[in-house]
Every structure is written in C-alpha cells, then in structure tokens.
Write an enzyme that holds these catalytic residues in place. Structure first.
Site, mmCIF file in Angstrom:
data_model
loop_
_atom_site.group_PDB
_atom_site.id
_atom_site.type_symbol
_atom_site.label_atom_id
_atom_site.label_comp_id
_atom_site.label_asym_id
_atom_site.label_seq_id
_atom_site.Cartn_x
_atom_site.Cartn_y
_atom_site.Cartn_z
ATOM 1 N N LYS A 8 0.842 -1.206 0.000
ATOM 2 C CA LYS A 8 0.000 0.000 0.000
ATOM 3 C C LYS A 8 0.876 1.255 0.000
ATOM 4 O O LYS A 8 1.572 1.540 0.967
ATOM 5 C CB LYS A 8 -0.915 0.046 1.238
ATOM 6 N N GLU A 24 10.476 14.548 16.181
ATOM 7 C CA GLU A 24 10.797 14.527 14.756
ATOM 8 C C GLU A 24 9.959 15.583 14.039
ATOM 9 O O GLU A 24 8.738 15.571 14.116
ATOM 10 C CB GLU A 24 10.464 13.134 14.187
HETATM 11 P P1 NDP Z 1 2.146 7.619 8.733
HETATM 12 O O1 NDP Z 1 2.923 6.760 9.645
HETATM 13 O O2 NDP Z 1 0.754 7.967 9.099
HETATM 14 O O3 NDP Z 1 2.082 6.973 7.268
HETATM 15 C C1 NDP Z 1 2.916 5.947 6.781
HETATM 16 C C2 NDP Z 1 2.091 4.934 5.982
HETATM 17 O O4 NDP Z 1 1.198 4.231 6.869
HETATM 18 C C3 NDP Z 1 1.189 5.562 4.935
HETATM 19 O O5 NDP Z 1 1.065 4.689 3.834
HETATM 20 C C4 NDP Z 1 -0.138 5.665 5.678
HETATM 21 O O6 NDP Z 1 -1.248 5.779 4.818
HETATM 22 C C5 NDP Z 1 -0.152 4.353 6.420
HETATM 23 N N1 NDP Z 1 -1.017 4.289 7.588
HETATM 24 C C6 NDP Z 1 -1.559 5.306 8.295
HETATM 25 N N2 NDP Z 1 -2.284 4.818 9.326
HETATM 26 C C7 NDP Z 1 -2.210 3.462 9.270
HETATM 27 C C8 NDP Z 1 -2.725 2.387 10.062
HETATM 28 N N3 NDP Z 1 -3.478 2.619 11.129
HETATM 29 N N4 NDP Z 1 -2.434 1.118 9.715
HETATM 30 C C9 NDP Z 1 -1.650 0.870 8.637
HETATM 31 N N5 NDP Z 1 -1.138 1.839 7.847
HETATM 32 C C10 NDP Z 1 -1.394 3.126 8.159
HETATM 33 O O7 NDP Z 1 2.951 8.940 8.487
HETATM 34 P P2 NDP Z 1 2.344 10.321 7.946
HETATM 35 O O8 NDP Z 1 2.372 10.268 6.509
HETATM 36 O O9 NDP Z 1 1.046 10.669 8.573
HETATM 37 O O10 NDP Z 1 3.428 11.330 8.530
HETATM 38 C C11 NDP Z 1 3.306 11.750 9.883
HETATM 39 C C12 NDP Z 1 4.670 11.872 10.508
HETATM 40 O O11 NDP Z 1 5.302 10.602 10.489
HETATM 41 C C13 NDP Z 1 5.635 12.773 9.775
HETATM 42 O O12 NDP Z 1 5.494 14.082 10.155
HETATM 43 C C14 NDP Z 1 6.950 12.187 10.158
HETATM 44 O O13 NDP Z 1 7.352 12.725 11.388
HETATM 45 C C15 NDP Z 1 6.683 10.725 10.325
HETATM 46 N N6 NDP Z 1 7.073 9.916 9.152
HETATM 47 C C16 NDP Z 1 8.193 9.184 9.247
HETATM 48 C C17 NDP Z 1 8.599 8.437 8.176
HETATM 49 C C18 NDP Z 1 9.822 7.631 8.244
HETATM 50 O O14 NDP Z 1 10.318 7.191 7.205
HETATM 51 N N7 NDP Z 1 10.332 7.366 9.411
HETATM 52 C C19 NDP Z 1 7.891 8.436 6.915
HETATM 53 C C20 NDP Z 1 6.680 9.196 6.921
HETATM 54 C C21 NDP Z 1 6.325 9.904 8.015
HETATM 55 P P3 NDP Z 1 -1.641 7.236 4.218
HETATM 56 O O15 NDP Z 1 -0.420 7.954 3.824
HETATM 57 O O16 NDP Z 1 -2.387 6.874 3.022
HETATM 58 O O17 NDP Z 1 -2.407 7.908 5.278
#
Ligand code: NDP
Length: 495
Positions: free
Chosen positions: A196, A402
C-alpha cells in the site's frame, strides 16, 4: 614601497547564482484515474471512495485514485496467496532472479520518466529523483536479483524458505525507493506481496505496475492497493498475511504492533528518527558544512534518518554556524522540476502545517529562528525556507521530536563524552553522523552512539548492500544488504 597584496582567492557568495530556468522536459503520461493492481490486472475500485493526488509545488490535481476497502484488500491478499502457493514460492531462485533483473533494467530505461512523475507527485527536486530515488530503486532490484539463487549463503545453517504473503505499507517521502526496498527482498526470497503506497504519492507505484506487466511477472506476485490509513490497517490486520513490513511514523508503527500482537505475524518496523550530527573541532569544516546541508535539507528534510540535531564542538560553533548560514544562502528553493533546484516543495499541506507549527514552538521555547534572506520562496505551493533553530536546549520540543522538514536544531558540546551523551539522549535511534579528521575519534564516537546507522565524515549515504534500520523507538529489523533478506526468510532452526 608597495603594500603586500593578499593573493588568496576570495569567494563571495551572496545568495544563489543567477541561472536560467532549466525545467525537466521528459514527457510523462499520468492517467486521470487509477484503481488498484490485483492479480496482474489494473482493476477499478469498487468501494466508491476515491481521493486526489496533487502536485504540492503548484496545487495541480494530478490524478484521482480509488481507495480500497476490506473486500478489495482481501482479493489482493487472496491473489498473493494463490501466486505464492502455485507459482512463486516453488519457483527456483535463479528464475525469480531473472524477473528482478528485468524489473531493474526497465526501471533504468524508464528512469527519466519515473523521475519526472515522482517529482510532480512528491515535490522533491528533479535532481534528487533523477540521481538518487530512481537509480537507487533500480539498484535495489539489481542487488536482490543477484541474491535470489544464492539464499543458502545468506543464512548460517539450515535451508532458507520464504515466509509467505507480505503486507507492506510505505510512506510518501521516498515513494518508489521505499517500494523497491520492500518489494525486491520479498520477491528474491520467494514471498509474494500486497503493497500500500502513501495516499499523497501513489503515482510511481502505479507506474511500476506497467513494468510488472512488461516483464511478464506472474499474476498475483505483487499486488498494489491504494488508499489511506484505513486501507493500510485492513492490510496489516488481514488474517492471511504472514509478514508485515512498515515504514512510517512511530505512532502508526506502535498501533500496528499492538494490533498484530499474538497473531504470529513477523514484522519489521522502520520508524521515525532524530539523527544527531556531531562535528568535532578537528573536522574538515567545509566538508562538514556540506554534510550537514545534505543531512537536513536533502528531500526537504523529509527523511527518517535526517541529521536534524547538529552538535558542534563549542570552540568552532560560531565559525561553523557562519559557514553554514553562508552556504544556506546559496541554496535554491523553488520549482522542483528545475534541474537547478536544491529544495523543492513540502509534500502536503498537512506536513507544511506541522513544520510551521514546530518552528513556532521552537521560537516560543526560546530558540533563535534563522531562515536567511537570500533564498526566495515561490508564492504558490508549499515551500519552507531552510531553517536553523539556534540557542536551543536539550529539553526543547524541537530537539526531542521529529519535525520531518528542513529545520536544523543546533546545540554545542565541550567533550566527546558530552557529545555522545547528548546524541544518545533521545527516544529515537535511527542514524547519526560524526565528523573528525582523527580516525580513532570517529570509531570511538561511532561505537558509543545508540543508532542503527552511523556515518563517518559523510551523511545520508545509501547503498543496497548496506543494511539500514533503527533501534529503540526508531523500530527494528533491517532493510538492505544480507540482513534485508533475513527479514523475509525462515529456516528449520529459525521459524
Ligand atoms: P504515517 O505513519 O501515518 O504513514 C505511513 C504509511 O502508513 C502511509 O502509507 C499511511 O497511509 C499508512 N497508515 C496510516 N495509518 C495506518 C494504520 N493505522 N495502519 C496501517 N497503515 C497506516 O505517516 P504520515 O504520513 O502521517 O506522517 C506523519 C509523521 O510521520 C511525519 O510528520 C513524520 O514525522 C513521520 N514519518 C516518518 C517516516 C519515516 O520514514 N520514518 C515516513 C513518513 C512519516 P496514508 O499515507 O495513506 O495515510
């Protein structure tokens, strides 16, 4: 008598150089609408729900994407199970490897097009997608293609076997690269998957499905379901998933771990970070400045391993900050499709607001906020100037949490012990960097740092042969290298 003249060449950089626009003109073909990729076919969404993906630099709507419901996730998992049992799980590694090699080659051949789509969907500069995201994604497929027929050499004892069907959820910061990190080792080891992509960046994953069709990948080996968090939750909680691979926030990682506890599903979690970047007084300062720029402003700081906490030895702090500021003034912010752009757009309004909020919090908690004056920011789109938060304290929110943006918190230290103590005083432990011309100091500091990855005299250097992953709240499991294979295999002694 004439006064002696100083013949030292002087470099004056006042702001970015004047350069003519140099937009990437590679043609891209983005469909108005995408569904999902299930059992080797592009399928229309049936849930009736959809969302838009936009270009964050312009606000232009790029495409409308169907959101998968539980029934669609179920049909993707069923397709992956059938492909695993009937075809992929039984296929000799040497044959699986051929598919991976073909995917890698096609990705290279279509690299320019992929880079242009990724830049539009994500907002990151074309020079990064062209020179890093896409080539590195291809390199991951090449690397794991090479492993596919050599798996017994990757384990110490026992015959390695795949786990089965994987549920893989990826974020928006490196959309294609994260897909490659997940898909390549899973396929090389004989697993099938349902992936996904993130809601704001689904386009290169859907473009990749064209390559799966081109190379004749058997139906069901890779399935892609689009959607938001609910789709991700339906995937990781599906009872027929054997392994969950997640990259994203620590908060969602925790949620997933709670929901799969006791199910016997294997998991790897690549979560957040607050990387410490230590610069000793004996470092090559100009190189260290470049390293810090790359550490925090690469990909607008949307990097889990970003060097977002700069720790400077006190005796050089003032001089180093001055050099850093001078370098920041020369960065070019703007049209991500322009080949001269250093810093592109923030991926979404939500992330833009989050970063702005953190900068405000930093200021309220006493930080001196410095953004420079020379970098001009476009009037439309989500852009944030590279930001330094000076005079911060170890306990400040901006030092502990972060931010995931182009924001660098700057601290000082007096002794190596203090540097290590401050660096390790974080709930995260993903990556860190150390700069010194003294090798013994580099080794001693690197060993004392509590982080999964430590770079010495460099930062944000990635290679498919090198394992990547965190400790503590930054997650567990490794992606890349031989260790990246272990996460997708079992042996008789390691079920
Ligand atoms: P998320 O952790 O929400 O998103 C990462 C992935 O998980 C996306 O594909 C998201 O879907 C999906 N997701 C969201 N909720 C669920 C769930 N309950 N079960 C399974 N999958 C889920 O990160 P965000 O995009 O909201 O970013 C928020 C913060 O996270 C950022 O500000 C940053 O600090 C951190 N982040 C860290 C990353 C890293 O590589 N360490 C990468 C991205 C974010 P969808 O995007 O479609 O909502």
């Amino acid at each position: 008598m004439n006064e002696p003249t100083d013949t030292t060449p002087q470099l004056h950089i006042a702001g970015a150089l004047e350069l003519s626009p140099s937009p990437e003109r590679a043609p891209v073909n983005i469909a108005d609408h995408y569904g999902h990729f299930i059992n080797g076919k592009q399928v229309e969404g049936t849930s009736g729900e959809s969302f838009q993906t936009t270009n964050p630099a312009t606000g232009e709507v790029l495409s409308t994407i169907a959101a998968a419901n539980e029934a669609e996730v179920d049909s993707a998992v069923k397709a992956a199970r059938t492909a695993y049992e009937d075809v992929w799980g039984k296929m000799p590694g040497s044959e699986r490897g051929k598919y991976l090699f073909r995917i890698a080659r096609r990705l290279q051949e279509r690299g320019r097009e992929f880079a242009a789509v990724e830049t539009r969907d994500n907002g990151k500069p074309i020079r990064e997608t062209r020179d890093l995201d896409i080539p590195l994604a291809a390199a991951h497929f090449f690397y794991y293609a090479g492993w596919a027929d050599k798996l017994p050499y990757a384990v110490s004892g026992g015959t390695p076997a795949p786990l089965g069907v994987c549920g893989q959820v990826i974020p928006w910061n490196f959309p294609l690269l994260m897909a490659a990190w997940k898909l390549a080792p899973a396929l090389a080891t004989g697993n099938t998957t349902v992936l996904k992509p993130a809601e704001t960046t689904p386009l290169t994953a859907m473009l990749l499905t064209e390559i799966f069709e081109e190379v004749g990948l058997p139906p069901g080996v890779i399935n892609i379901v689009n959607g938001a968090g609910a789709t991700g939750a339906a995937l990781v909680n599906h009872p027929d998933i054997d392994k969950v691979a997640f990259t994203g926030s620590t908060a969602v990682g925790r949620l997933i771990m709670r929901s799969i506890a006791g199910t016997g599903k294997k998991a790897t979690m690549e979560l957040g970070g607050k990387g410490a970047h230590i610069v000793y007084a004996d470092a090559a300062l100009d190189q260290a400045v470049e390293g810090c720029i790359n550490g925090i402003f690469f990909n607008q700081g949307h990097v889990c391993c970003a060097g977002s906490r700069l720790l400077l030895e006190e005796s050089i702090a003032e001089e180093f900050i001055a050099r850093l500021q001078r370098r920041i003034e020369a960065l070019r912010i703007g049209n991500p499709l322009d080949k001269n752009t250093d810093i592109g757009a923030i991926n979404s309004k939500e992330q833009y607001d989050t970063i702005r909020r953190y900068i405000d919090i930093g200021g309220k908690e006493g930080a001196r906020v410095w953004q420079g004056s020379a970098c001009e920011v476009p009037e439309t789109g989500y852009f944030i100037k590279p930001t330094l938060l000076l005079d911060v304290q170890q306990s400040d929110t901006v030092v502990r949490e972060e931010i995931f943006g182009p924001v660098l918190s700057v601290l000082t230290f007096r002794t190596p012990a203090e540097a290590v103590k401050k660096a390790n005083d974080s709930e995260y432990g993903l990556a860190a960097g150390v700069w010194s011309e003294k090798t013994s100091k580099l080794y001693e500091t690197a060993h004392a740092l509590n982080a999964g990855v430590v770079w010495a005299n460099g930062y944000n250097l990635f290679d498919p042969a090198s394992p990547f992953g965190g400790v503590r709240h930054s997650g567990f499991g490794r992606e890349g290298g031989i260790a990246g294979l272990w996460a997708y295999m079992k042996t008789e002694t390691n079920q």
